[in-house]
Design an enzyme around this catalytic site. Structure first.
Site, PDB file in Angstrom:
ATOM      1  N   SER A 131      11.384   7.118  -7.078  1.00  0.00           N
ATOM      2  CA  SER A 131      10.104   6.540  -7.482  1.00  0.00           C
ATOM      3  C   SER A 131      10.192   5.918  -8.862  1.00  0.00           C
ATOM      4  O   SER A 131      10.910   6.405  -9.731  1.00  0.00           O
ATOM      5  CB  SER A 131       9.009   7.611  -7.496  1.00  0.00           C
ATOM      6  OG  SER A 131       7.799   7.017  -7.917  1.00  0.00           O
ATOM      7  N   LYS A 185       8.778  13.017  -1.402  1.00  0.00           N
ATOM      8  CA  LYS A 185       8.472  11.630  -1.784  1.00  0.00           C
ATOM      9  C   LYS A 185       7.283  11.109  -0.984  1.00  0.00           C
ATOM     10  O   LYS A 185       6.442  10.372  -1.509  1.00  0.00           O
ATOM     11  CB  LYS A 185       9.703  10.726  -1.575  1.00  0.00           C
ATOM     12  CG  LYS A 185       9.437   9.252  -1.875  1.00  0.00           C
ATOM     13  CD  LYS A 185       9.000   9.047  -3.304  1.00  0.00           C
ATOM     14  CE  LYS A 185       8.774   7.664  -3.816  1.00  0.00           C
ATOM     15  NZ  LYS A 185       8.400   6.562  -3.028  1.00  0.00           N
ATOM     16  N   HIS A 188       4.287  12.531  -2.529  1.00  0.00           N
ATOM     17  CA  HIS A 188       4.111  11.799  -3.792  1.00  0.00           C
ATOM     18  C   HIS A 188       3.334  10.505  -3.520  1.00  0.00           C
ATOM     19  O   HIS A 188       2.370  10.172  -4.223  1.00  0.00           O
ATOM     20  CB  HIS A 188       5.488  11.478  -4.400  1.00  0.00           C
ATOM     21  CG  HIS A 188       5.481  10.436  -5.479  1.00  0.00           C
ATOM     22  ND1 HIS A 188       5.328   9.083  -5.213  1.00  0.00           N
ATOM     23  CD2 HIS A 188       5.586  10.524  -6.821  1.00  0.00           C
ATOM     24  CE1 HIS A 188       5.350   8.411  -6.349  1.00  0.00           C
ATOM     25  NE2 HIS A 188       5.498   9.263  -7.341  1.00  0.00           N
ATOM     26  N   ASN A 189       3.748   9.801  -2.499  1.00  0.00           N
ATOM     27  CA  ASN A 189       3.081   8.533  -2.192  1.00  0.00           C
ATOM     28  C   ASN A 189       1.650   8.742  -1.714  1.00  0.00           C
ATOM     29  O   ASN A 189       0.760   7.950  -2.033  1.00  0.00           O
ATOM     30  CB  ASN A 189       3.875   7.750  -1.143  1.00  0.00           C
ATOM     31  CG  ASN A 189       5.083   7.063  -1.746  1.00  0.00           C
ATOM     32  OD1 ASN A 189       5.600   7.496  -2.779  1.00  0.00           O
ATOM     33  ND2 ASN A 189       5.563   6.003  -1.133  1.00  0.00           N
ATOM     34  N   GLU A 192      -0.240   9.201  -4.711  1.00  0.00           N
ATOM     35  CA  GLU A 192      -0.320   7.857  -5.330  1.00  0.00           C
ATOM     36  C   GLU A 192      -1.480   7.056  -4.705  1.00  0.00           C
ATOM     37  O   GLU A 192      -2.307   6.475  -5.420  1.00  0.00           O
ATOM     38  CB  GLU A 192       1.022   7.160  -5.101  1.00  0.00           C
ATOM     39  CG  GLU A 192       1.099   5.692  -5.477  1.00  0.00           C
ATOM     40  CD  GLU A 192       2.464   5.096  -5.067  1.00  0.00           C
ATOM     41  OE1 GLU A 192       3.497   5.639  -5.485  1.00  0.00           O
ATOM     42  OE2 GLU A 192       2.478   4.095  -4.323  1.00  0.00           O
TER      43      GLU A 192
HETATM   44  C1  6PG Z   1       7.238   4.520  -5.848  1.00  0.00           C
HETATM   45  C2  6PG Z   1       6.286   3.882  -4.853  1.00  0.00           C
HETATM   46  C3  6PG Z   1       6.959   3.019  -3.840  1.00  0.00           C
HETATM   47  C4  6PG Z   1       6.016   2.462  -2.776  1.00  0.00           C
HETATM   48  C5  6PG Z   1       5.076   1.427  -3.271  1.00  0.00           C
HETATM   49  C6  6PG Z   1       4.312   0.673  -2.216  1.00  0.00           C
HETATM   50  O1  6PG Z   1       7.205   5.730  -5.903  1.00  0.00           O
HETATM   51  O2  6PG Z   1       7.968   3.818  -6.551  1.00  0.00           O
HETATM   52  O3  6PG Z   1       5.639   4.912  -4.140  1.00  0.00           O
HETATM   53  O4  6PG Z   1       7.952   3.796  -3.233  1.00  0.00           O
HETATM   54  O5  6PG Z   1       6.768   1.895  -1.797  1.00  0.00           O
HETATM   55  O6  6PG Z   1       4.175   2.018  -4.144  1.00  0.00           O
HETATM   56  O7  6PG Z   1       3.649   1.470  -1.304  1.00  0.00           O
HETATM   57  P1  6PG Z   1       2.544   0.828  -0.355  1.00  0.00           P
HETATM   58  O8  6PG Z   1       3.001  -0.551   0.009  1.00  0.00           O
HETATM   59  O9  6PG Z   1       2.474   1.705   0.860  1.00  0.00           O
HETATM   60  O10 6PG Z   1       1.279   0.805  -1.143  1.00  0.00           O
END
Ligand code: 6PG
Length: 473
Positions: A131, A185, A188-189, A192
């Site tokens: 990430s 991960k 984590h997303n 996010e």
């Molecule tokens: C990271 C992000 C990354 C992710 C983008 C786009 O940790 O660097 O999570 O891995 O792919 O943020 O995600 P979306 O296109 O699903 O919004």
């Protein structure tokens, strides 16, 4: 290039992430080699003249031959079938004990299958979340590896060197067995997605109810980033508000961006997995749902003319609204992390990952998209109580939630009255209120299930399963 086995580390996939991660490893004096079938991508890496220790090739045999044993090969290619075809092409050339690291956003189920298949061929496989985007990959990402510890040991030094550092400590740790790394991960997303949606809703309230200009939004988020809300996402949000539109003189870019949010699917996977596990992560679910609703732009524009809501009035108490929004965001961010960590705990127990949540909080403090000052508190909370089921009941976190609860509620009352949608923010309050309610109305749901389907219910005063012939007495 030479074909001596003098490279410590190889990268397959020289797109933005692969190229930058490889350069990052090379910065730490490891000999590295990058491979890509696309000559333009190989060339893009070749032009990074400033970095030594980097070789490139578009021939797979040369790539393999240049790697020291055990070969340490990382893949940063699109998740899905491409990962399988790259592994298939590598397999005939590898020897027992070689290590493949998949650094993409692969689905954890795929990682589990790949790990098993490669184990039969005596090849180590690590599923590793990476990430931090382009800059993170180049100068210090947060790395989330999982698999077998014996596969991690030979790459530990390199990954620790490349990872972001917080107070001198690298943001990488062996997270656990099997697909633990990719699972962490994925969550984590999910977090996010949740925090991004929360910030978007706060922006909406401040703009429409509070009447804040972009300049004021910039100042507000910058100020917030100096305190308890300090985080990468709050920081970039403040920056976004001062970006001028270079295509329309005198206008701010944020106001000319289409309001339909896209996604690659990791947030959806988090919700799907939570449903399978039976874990409540309503804020992440709401964030995923809001991306879908946002994409119905044409429908929303038509509905706006037909469906009525209250007439939105600007507040006369802007400062008060900003203070409420601050506490609401603080409250909601804590609750969103709490949901994510509770999910990790359940997943670890069910899937045998053996996750250590102190380590997870620790490596999320730097490099990654959800890095935030509050991760430090989570680390302390899990260190004090490793059986903690939910961060909300850690005394230190509970104290903040109790302090912010009143203003969060007041802000949401205004949003409801004004017709401002707050799916994620209100889900946090509902989660909090449900979790702290010792008697929920689910007794009625049980009665209904038993009424129409004889599904039975349990009683408060006796153990066992009971069925009633409802309405017959
Ligand atoms: C990271 C992000 C990354 C992710 C983008 C786009 O940790 O660097 O999570 O891995 O792919 O943020 O995600 P979306 O296109 O699903 O919004």
């Amino acid at each position: 290039m030479n074909t001596q086995a003098n490279c410590d580390f190889g990268m397959i996939g020289l797109g933005v992430m692969g190229r930058n991660f490889l350069l990052n490893v090379a910065d730490h004096d490891f000999e590295v080699i990058g491979y890509d079938l696309d000559p333009e991508k190989v060339e893009a890496l070749n032009t990074e003249k400033s970095v030594s220790h980097v070789q490139t090739t578009n021939e797979l045999t040369a790539f393999i031959q240049s790697l020291k044993s055990p070969r340490r090969i990382m893949l940063l290619v699109p998740a899905g079938k491409v990962v399988d075809s790259v592994i298939d092409s590598l397999l005939p050339h590898l020897s027992a004990g070689d290590i493949i690291i998949d650094g993409g956003n692969s689905h954890y189920d795929d990682t589990t299958h790949r790990m098993k298949a490669l184990e039969n061929a005596n090849i180590h496989f690590l599923g590793m979340g990476v990430s931090g985007g382009e800059k993170g990959a180049r100068f210090g990402p947060s790395l989330m590896p999982g698999g077998k510890l014996e596969a991690y040991e030979p790459v530990r030094v390199m990954l620790e060197a490349a990872a972001a550092k917080v107070e001198g400590e690298p943001c990488v740790a062996f997270l656990g067995k099997g697909a633990a790394g990719h699972y962490v991960k994925m969550v984590h997303n999910g977090i996010e997605y949740g925090i991004m949606q929360l910030i978007a809703e706060i922006y909406d309230v401040l703009r429409r109810r509070g009447g804040l200009t972009e300049e004021q939004l910039f100042t507000t988020f910058s100020n917030w980033n100096e305190g308890a809300l300090q985080s990468f996402l709050v920081e970039i949000t403040s920056d976004i508000f001062r970006q001028a539109d270079d295509q329309r003189e005198g206008e701010m870019l944020i106001n000319n961006i289409l309001d339909s949010a896209k996604q690659k699917g990791t947030g959806k996977w988090t919700s799907q997995s939570a449903m399978d596990l039976g874990v409540a992560i309503p804020t992440i679910d709401a964030a995923v749902t809001m991306r879908y609703l946002s994409s119905l732009r044409e429908e929303r524009i038509k509905a706006d003319k037909l469906l009525k809501g209250p007439e939105l009035k600007k507040t006369e108490h802007q400062e008060e609204l900003i203070a409420m929004a601050h506490d609401a965001l603080h409250f909601a961010m804590l609750v969103t992390y709490a949901q994510g960590f509770a999910m990790l705990k359940k997943a670890s127990d069910e899937m045998g990952f053996d996750l250590n949540l102190v380590e997870v909080s620790k490596i999320w403090r730097g490099g990654c998209i959800i890095r935030a000052r509050m991760l430090e508190d989570f680390m302390q909370a899990f260190a004090k109580d490793d059986a903690l089921l939910n961060l909300m009941v850690s005394p230190a976190i509970a104290e903040i939630l109790n302090r912010c609860e009143g203003k969060t509620r007041s802000l949401l009352v205004q949003c409801l009255q004004q017709g401002i949608p707050t799916a994620a923010l209100s889900s946090c309050l509902h989660y909090f209120d449900s979790y702290r309610t010792s008697r929920l109305p689910s007794n009625l749901v049980q009665a209904q299930r038993d009424y129409f389907g004889a599904h039975t219910y349990e009683r408060l005063d006796k153990t066992g399963a009971f069925h009633t012939l409802w309405g017959e007495s």
